[in-house]
Scaffold this active site. Structure first.
Site, mmCIF file in Angstrom:
data_model
loop_
_atom_site.group_PDB
_atom_site.id
_atom_site.type_symbol
_atom_site.label_atom_id
_atom_site.label_comp_id
_atom_site.label_asym_id
_atom_site.label_seq_id
_atom_site.Cartn_x
_atom_site.Cartn_y
_atom_site.Cartn_z
ATOM 1 N N THR A 43 -1.046 -8.522 14.059
ATOM 2 C CA THR A 43 -0.139 -10.365 14.235
ATOM 3 C C THR A 43 1.493 -9.628 13.518
ATOM 4 O OG1 THR A 43 -0.659 -9.503 12.102
ATOM 5 C CG2 THR A 43 -1.210 -11.407 13.187
ATOM 6 N N TYR A 151 -12.631 -12.852 6.614
ATOM 7 C CA TYR A 151 -11.546 -12.750 6.211
ATOM 8 C C TYR A 151 -11.889 -12.957 4.754
ATOM 9 C CZ TYR A 151 -6.678 -13.003 4.130
ATOM 10 O OH TYR A 151 -5.839 -12.281 3.122
HETATM 11 P P1 NAD Z 1 0.659 -10.173 8.503
HETATM 12 O O1 NAD Z 1 -0.220 -10.657 9.355
HETATM 13 O O2 NAD Z 1 2.117 -10.847 8.548
HETATM 14 O O3 NAD Z 1 0.505 -8.561 8.300
HETATM 15 C C1 NAD Z 1 -0.417 -8.223 8.404
HETATM 16 C C2 NAD Z 1 0.289 -6.664 9.188
HETATM 17 O O4 NAD Z 1 -1.306 -5.415 9.289
HETATM 18 C C3 NAD Z 1 0.752 -6.876 9.941
HETATM 19 O O5 NAD Z 1 1.206 -5.637 10.515
HETATM 20 C C4 NAD Z 1 -0.957 -6.504 11.260
HETATM 21 O O6 NAD Z 1 -0.347 -5.867 12.757
HETATM 22 C C5 NAD Z 1 -1.486 -5.477 10.488
HETATM 23 N N1 NAD Z 1 -2.642 -5.250 10.825
HETATM 24 C C6 NAD Z 1 -3.856 -6.043 11.231
HETATM 25 N N2 NAD Z 1 -5.204 -5.169 11.543
HETATM 26 C C7 NAD Z 1 -4.629 -3.684 11.376
HETATM 27 C C8 NAD Z 1 -5.454 -2.857 11.235
HETATM 28 N N3 NAD Z 1 -6.791 -3.050 11.916
HETATM 29 N N4 NAD Z 1 -5.255 -1.876 11.562
HETATM 30 C C9 NAD Z 1 -3.729 -1.417 11.434
HETATM 31 N N5 NAD Z 1 -2.383 -2.236 11.457
HETATM 32 C C10 NAD Z 1 -3.264 -3.790 11.242
HETATM 33 O O7 NAD Z 1 0.085 -11.258 6.930
HETATM 34 P P2 NAD Z 1 0.872 -10.947 5.876
HETATM 35 O O8 NAD Z 1 1.295 -12.312 4.717
HETATM 36 O O9 NAD Z 1 2.497 -9.824 5.966
HETATM 37 O O10 NAD Z 1 -0.050 -10.261 4.904
HETATM 38 C C11 NAD Z 1 -0.471 -8.893 4.893
HETATM 39 C C12 NAD Z 1 -1.610 -8.597 3.161
HETATM 40 O O11 NAD Z 1 -1.458 -9.391 2.394
HETATM 41 C C13 NAD Z 1 -2.498 -8.906 4.168
HETATM 42 O O12 NAD Z 1 -3.241 -7.700 3.606
HETATM 43 C C14 NAD Z 1 -3.148 -10.273 3.640
HETATM 44 O O13 NAD Z 1 -4.659 -10.317 3.988
HETATM 45 C C15 NAD Z 1 -2.676 -10.275 2.512
HETATM 46 N N6 NAD Z 1 -2.312 -11.329 1.686
HETATM 47 C C16 NAD Z 1 -1.027 -12.429 2.246
HETATM 48 C C17 NAD Z 1 -1.023 -13.630 1.669
HETATM 49 C C18 NAD Z 1 0.443 -14.138 2.102
HETATM 50 O O14 NAD Z 1 0.023 -15.831 1.971
HETATM 51 N N7 NAD Z 1 1.244 -13.591 2.708
HETATM 52 C C19 NAD Z 1 -2.016 -14.124 0.941
HETATM 53 C C20 NAD Z 1 -2.975 -13.164 0.404
HETATM 54 C C21 NAD Z 1 -3.495 -11.958 0.845
#
Ligand code: NAD
Ligand code: UDP
Length: 320
Positions: A43, A151
């Site tokens: 993503t 998740y």
């Molecule tokens: P996002 O989807 O933009 O970023 C996630 C990143 O992880 C992406 O660059 C994706 O390519 C990478 N990724 C996914 N699976 C992978 C794997 N197996 N190996 C290597 N890379 C992988 O999401 P975000 O909003 O930036 O979220 C970042 C983190 O924060 C996540 O762990 C998410 O669960 C957590 N989080 C975010 C929110 C929010 O509101 N933004 C809320 C709660 C938790």
């Protein structure tokens, strides 16, 4: 802390090409850290980190954290995991693997090189909460076999692994529970509510509310979240969390839609679509603990944050 030849702390950010990861990489580089961005681009987007590529302290690795990786680093921020429901539900088995096997691999790395490791956990571990607002001592209400389980349960198991590596192997952990966060560099097709509504409004399309819009969320701007995450990584000795990070101002989804229509000046209509299974009805963080332990609270109010986010999406709308 081990230093490289430039005498800088070496920091690994998994998920570094994602929305929050790219802001974090930028922040760490600004603070003078040697920053390694690791991502499998599920993503994430290369465009999020283009502007960092000619920084001599920045390194990018294409890798999937489901597989082990061998690096020498001082700190690890474990953010790799799709965060939007449509993306984490696309391949639910893979989502669980990313959270669980990814945590094992990153904790193993931290253990081997004695690095401090921070886990990006989530408000989703509270499920559809029966306690409001949510405090860290609430154990949650999660359907183990629902659409969100890959998740929610993956992230819950990751927390368990972090605390067991801490207790059993003395790994230096930190755990933050992130509540809904938004801002520039969200993927236009991310599917989360803020980016969906802004892109729909800027394209003059209908705004899609799931359910009747009475469900609530509390929205934190990315810069505030990065301050909280970095603050926790470098916070007081012995404070490992879990700690809630988020903006406690709560909005109904219908109010958010109206606010975005008014801030964009769009003439979009609001339409109502079925509410997805297990969609939490209310969510708001209690951030007392983060205030007490880290002196942290969000500073950007939602209107100001939305204006900056709208400006970002306007700048890329012709490419979407
Ligand atoms: P996002 O989807 O933009 O970023 C996630 C990143 O992880 C992406 O660059 C994706 O390519 C990478 N990724 C996914 N699976 C992978 C794997 N197996 N190996 C290597 N890379 C992988 O999401 P975000 O909003 O930036 O979220 C970042 C983190 O924060 C996540 O762990 C998410 O669960 C957590 N989080 C975010 C929110 C929010 O509101 N933004 C809320 C709660 C938790
Ligand atoms: N939502 C919506 N329309 C959309 C996208 C999401 O009404 O186009 C709703 C969704 O059903 C949920 C809330 O907005 O109630 C927040 O959704 P999001 O996917 O951003 O994150 P969640 O907090 O549910 O993980």
């Amino acid at each position: 802390m081990v230093m490289n030849k430039y005498d800088r702390p070496r920091v690994l950010v998994t998920g570094g090409a994602g929305f929050l990861g790219s802001h974090l990489c930028e922040r760490l580089l600004n603070e003078g850290c040697y920053t390694i961005c690791l991502d499998n681009y599920f993503t994430g987007q290369r465009r999020n980190i283009f502007h960092l590529l000619d920084n001599r302290n920045f390194e990018v690795i294409r890798h999937d954290i489901v597989n082990p990786v061998f690096l020498e680093v001082d700190q690890i921020y474990n953010l790799a995991c799709p965060a939007s429901p449509i993306h984490y539900q696309y391949n639910p088995v893979k989502t669980t693997k990313t959270s669980v096997m990814g945590a094992i691999n990153m904790l193993g790395l931290a253990k081997r090189v004695k690095a401090r490791i921070l886990q990006a956990s989530t408000s989703e571990i509270y499920g559809d909460p029966s306690v409001h607002p949510q405090k860290e001592d609430y154990w949650g209400n999660v359907n183990t076999i629902g659409l969100r389980a890959c998740y929610d349960e993956g992230k819950r198991c990751a927390e368990t692994l972090f605390f067991d590596y801490y207790k059993q192997n003395h790994v230096d952990i930190r755990v933050v529970r992130i509540f809904n966060t938004y801002g520039p560099r969200m993927h236009p097709n991310d599917g989360r509510v803020v980016s969906n509504f802004i892109v729909q409004a800027l394209k003059g399309e209908d705004i899609t509310i799931f359910g009747d819009g009475s469900q609530t969320r509390s929205f934190c701007y990315a810069d505030d979240m990065i301050n909280g995450i970095v603050g926790m990584m470098n916070g007081p000795d012995g404070f490992v969390g879990p700690v809630n990070l988020g903006n406690p101002t709560e909005y109904r989804i219908l109010e958010l839609a109206q606010m975005i229509i008014s801030l964009t000046g769009a003439d979009s209509k609001i339409i109502f679509q079925p509410l997805p299974m297990d969609d939490p009805k209310r969510r708001r963080p209690d951030i007392t603990l983060a205030g007490e332990k880290l002196g942290w609270k969000p500073r950007v109010d939602v209107e100001e944050g939305l204006k900056k986010t709208i400006e970002y999406f306007r700048s890329i709308i012709s490419e979407i």
